[in-house]
Design an enzyme around this catalytic site. Structure first.
Site, PDB file in Angstrom:
ATOM      1  CD  GLN A   1       3.440   5.778   2.595  1.00 43.28           C
ATOM      2  OE1 GLN A   1       2.575   5.196   1.946  1.00 43.28           O
ATOM      3  NE2 GLN A   1       4.275   5.125   3.182  1.00 43.28           N
TER       4      GLN A   1
ATOM      5  CG  HIS B   1       0.462   6.923   5.224  1.00 36.30           C
ATOM      6  ND1 HIS B   1       1.795   7.275   6.052  1.00 36.30           N
ATOM      7  CD2 HIS B   1       0.643   5.692   5.012  1.00 36.30           C
ATOM      8  CE1 HIS B   1       2.503   6.349   6.063  1.00 36.30           C
ATOM      9  NE2 HIS B   1       2.005   5.242   5.844  1.00 36.30           N
TER      10      HIS B   1
ATOM     11  CD  GLU C   1      -1.029   2.480   2.792  1.00 36.86           C
ATOM     12  OE1 GLU C   1      -0.588   3.708   2.752  1.00 36.86           O
ATOM     13  OE2 GLU C   1      -0.108   1.640   3.264  1.00 36.86           O
TER      14      GLU C   1
ATOM     15  N   GLY D   1       0.827  -1.267  -0.155  1.00 31.02           N
ATOM     16  CA  GLY D   1      -0.017   0.068   0.086  1.00 31.02           C
ATOM     17  C   GLY D   1       0.884   1.148  -0.041  1.00 31.02           C
TER      18      GLY D   1
ATOM     19  CB  CYS E   1       5.086   2.057   7.408  1.00 29.72           C
ATOM     20  SG  CYS E   1       4.790   3.468   6.429  1.00 29.72           S
ATOM     21  CG  LEU E   2       6.666   0.778   1.560  1.00 26.68           C
ATOM     22  CD1 LEU E   2       6.242   1.010  -0.121  1.00 26.68           C
ATOM     23  CD2 LEU E   2       7.766  -0.118   1.284  1.00 26.68           C
TER      24      LEU E   2
END
Ligand code: NI
Length: 174
Positions: free
Chosen positions: A51, A140, A137, A46, A94-95
């Site tokens: 991001q 974010h 998500e 996701g 989380c990236l």
């Protein structure tokens, strides 16, 4: 399509509250394509537009297993309604917080209302893993990363660990 750079903690942009998309134009559609490509390249399941540094209310998700065909989903101006009272916890990552995985408790089910790429309003009831990813998500878009759900002590430790894991990765590559 372009792979965009993913920003990581403690970049203050991650605390931005993203703005609703007003018009689904070519710029928005190519941003979605780039986000999907960036998510696959990472790899991740996701990604929110913030991001990649764009403060728009857009998410992409693909929770297909490795042995399944790709199934990229995109959500424009998503809203979560009717979260279940029953909670479930999954180990999240989380990236934007690389190197950190923590159990986070969230409603087990929720409905997400959103616009698809044609601007048509859609609604889907999500359970289990998809419900978790959607809620992660969505956070974010409201300037929240998953470690913000931890106690301050655990959060500070997690962010330090993430920064350290990236620094040592860089050194190993040099
Ligand atoms: Ni994330």
């Amino acid at each position: 399509m372009t792979i965009r750079e993913i920003i990581t903690v403690p970049n203050p942009l991650l605390k931005t509250i993203s703005e609703p998309v007003k018009v689904i134009d070519d710029e928005v559609l190519s941003l979605i394509d780039d986000m999907i490509e960036t998510m696959y390249a990472a790899p991740g399941i996701g990604l929110a537009a913030i991001q990649v540094g764009v403060p728009k209310r857009i998410l992409v998700i693909d929770i297909a297993r490795e042995d399944e065909a790709r199934n990229p989903l995109s959500f424009i101006n998503p809203e979560i309604i009717d979260p279940s009272e029953i909670l479930n916890s999954f180990e999240e990552g989380c990236l934007s917080v690389p190197g950190v995985f923590e159990e986070i408790e969230r409603p087990d089910e929720c409905t997400v209302k959103y616009l698809d790429k044609d601007g048509v309003e859609q609604s889907v009831r999500c359970k289990g893993m998809l419900a978790t990813v959607i809620q992660h998500e969505m956070d974010h878009l409201n300037g929240v990363v998953f470690v913000d759900h931890l106690s301050k002590l655990k959060r500070d430790r997690a962010i330090k660990k993430s920064i350290k894991s990236r620094t040592s990765e860089k050194n190993n590559n040099e």
